[in-house]
Design an enzyme around this catalytic site. Structure first.
Site, PDB file in Angstrom:
ATOM      1  CG  HIS A   1      26.748  33.780  21.669  1.00 36.59           C
ATOM      2  ND1 HIS A   1      26.167  34.916  21.157  1.00 36.59           N
ATOM      3  CD2 HIS A   1      27.208  33.087  20.598  1.00 36.59           C
ATOM      4  CE1 HIS A   1      26.270  34.899  19.840  1.00 36.59           C
ATOM      5  NE2 HIS A   1      26.902  33.799  19.476  1.00 36.59           N
TER       6      HIS A   1
ATOM      7  CD  GLU B   1      29.782  35.500  20.769  1.00 39.07           C
ATOM      8  OE1 GLU B   1      30.215  34.332  20.749  1.00 39.07           O
ATOM      9  OE2 GLU B   1      29.340  36.075  19.768  1.00 39.07           O
TER      10      GLU B   1
END
Ligand code: TA6
Length: 267
Positions: free
Chosen positions: A143, A243
Site C-alpha cells: 500500500h 498500491e
C-alpha cells in the site's frame, strides 16, 4: 519499535519489524521516494501512516472477518537475514509465521516472506507460502504512499482505457487518459500489466508489478483526510497511494505446499 536501517553506496532505507513496514527509502542525494506522515505514531500495535504497509491476507475489507487490510501490518516479523550483494545492493528478508493469535483470526498455517532489495531501485517480493493442508484465498497489497510536490500536480499514467471499480460508488467504470486528483479517489484498476508512472512538477516515479493485475489508487482528499488517523488535516495534498495489489476479483488461491509472489519495483 525495532527497525532495520540500510545504508549502501546507492541508497538508504528503514524497515520496521512490525509489519515489515518500509517507511523510508531514498537514492543517494535524492528526496525520499516514500511519503511518511510527520505525526505517525510508531506505536506498537498501530500501523505506521505512510511508507509501505503490507496489507495481508486481506485487502481492505475483502475478508470481513479480518481487520481492515488484514493483520500483517501490525504483526511482528522476524528479521532472518541481511546480505550485502554488492556495494550498491542490500537484500533484507523478513518473515511472519502463523501463531495461535493468527490462527484464531484466520485458520490457516502459512509463512509470509518479504524480501526487500535496496539499490538504485526498491524491490519488494511478498511471498505467501501455504503450509496448511487446505487451500486458502488471499487478497493483498503493498500500500505504497508516494510523496508529490502538490496533489494538483500529480498524474498517474499507464491506466488509460483500463476498467476500474470506483470503491466510493461501487460503480464499474473505464479510465480515460491520466488519473488526476480533484476530489477523493479510491479505485481498484483491473487488468493492469504494464508500467505505471506517477508524475508531478519535479519527477517521475516508475512502478512495475508482477504477480498482480490490480492497482489501487487512493487519495482521501479534504473531508476523509480530516478523519484519517495519524495524518495532519492538510496532508492529503502531499501524497498519492499507488498500491500493487491482488484485490477483489484478482484474489489468489494458494494450494497446500504452493506459493504466490507479489513483486513491486519502484524507482
Ligand atoms: O487502499 C485504499 C484504502 O483502502 C482506503 O479506502 C483507505 O481508507 C485506506 O486504504 C487507508 O486505510 P487505513 O486502514 O490505513 O486507514
Amino acid at each position: 519499535m525495532v527497525i532495520v536501517e540500510i545504508n549502501n553506496a546507492s541508497a538508504s532505507a528503514k524497515i520496521a519489524l512490525q509489519g515489515a513496514h518500509i517507511f523510508h527509502y531514498s537514492r543517494k542525494g535524492e528526496k525520499p521516494l516514500l511519503w511518511l506522515s510527520e505525526i505517525s505514531d510508531f506505536e506498537v500495535g498501530k500501523a505506521i501512516r505512510g511508507g509501505i504497509p503490507v496489507c495481508w491476507p486481506s485487502f481492505g475489507m475483502n475478508n470481513p472477518n479480518l481487520p481492515q487490510h488484514g493483520f500483517a501490518r501490525t504483526a511482528l516479523f522476524e528479521h532472518t537475514s541481511t546480505k550485502e550483494l554488492d556495494a550498491n545492493t542490500t537484500e533484507v528478508i523478513l518473515i511472519l509465521k502463523h501463531s495461535e493469535a493468527t490462527l484464531t483470526l484466520w485458520p490457516y498455517k502459512f509463512e509470509l516472506e518479504l524480501k526487500v532489495t535496496v539499490s538504485d531501485k526498491l524491490t519488494m517480493e511478498l511471498t505467501t507460502k501455504n503450509i496448511d493442508d487446505k487451500t486458502f484465498k488471499i487478497t493483498q497489497a503493498l500500500h505504497t504512499y508516494f510523496p508529490v510536490s502538490h496533489i494538483s500536480d500529480a498524474k498517474v499514467k499507464g491506466l488509460d482505457k483500463k476498467p476500474f471499480l470506483d470503491a466510493l460508488t461501487n460503480e464499474q467504470l473505464t479510465q480515460s487518459g491520466d488519473v488526476v486528483f480533484e476530489e477523493e479517489v479510491d479505485r481498484v484498476y483491473q487488468e493492469v500489466n504494464s508500467e505505471i508512472l506517477l508524475t508531478d512538477k519535479d519527477r517521475t516515479i516508475h512502478i512495475n508489478n508482477e504477480g498482480s493485475s490490480s492497482v489501487v489508487i487512493w487519495n482521501p482528499w479534504i473531508e476523509k483526510g480530516k478523519r484519517m488517523s495519524a495524518m495532519r488535516d492538510e496532508a492529503y495534498k502531499d501524497f498519492v497511494c499507488i498500491e500493487s495489489a491482488n484485490a477483489f476479483d484478482d484474489f489468489r488461491l494458494v494450494e497446500p505446499g504452493k506459493t504466490h509472489t507479489l513483486k513491486a519495483t519502484i524507482y
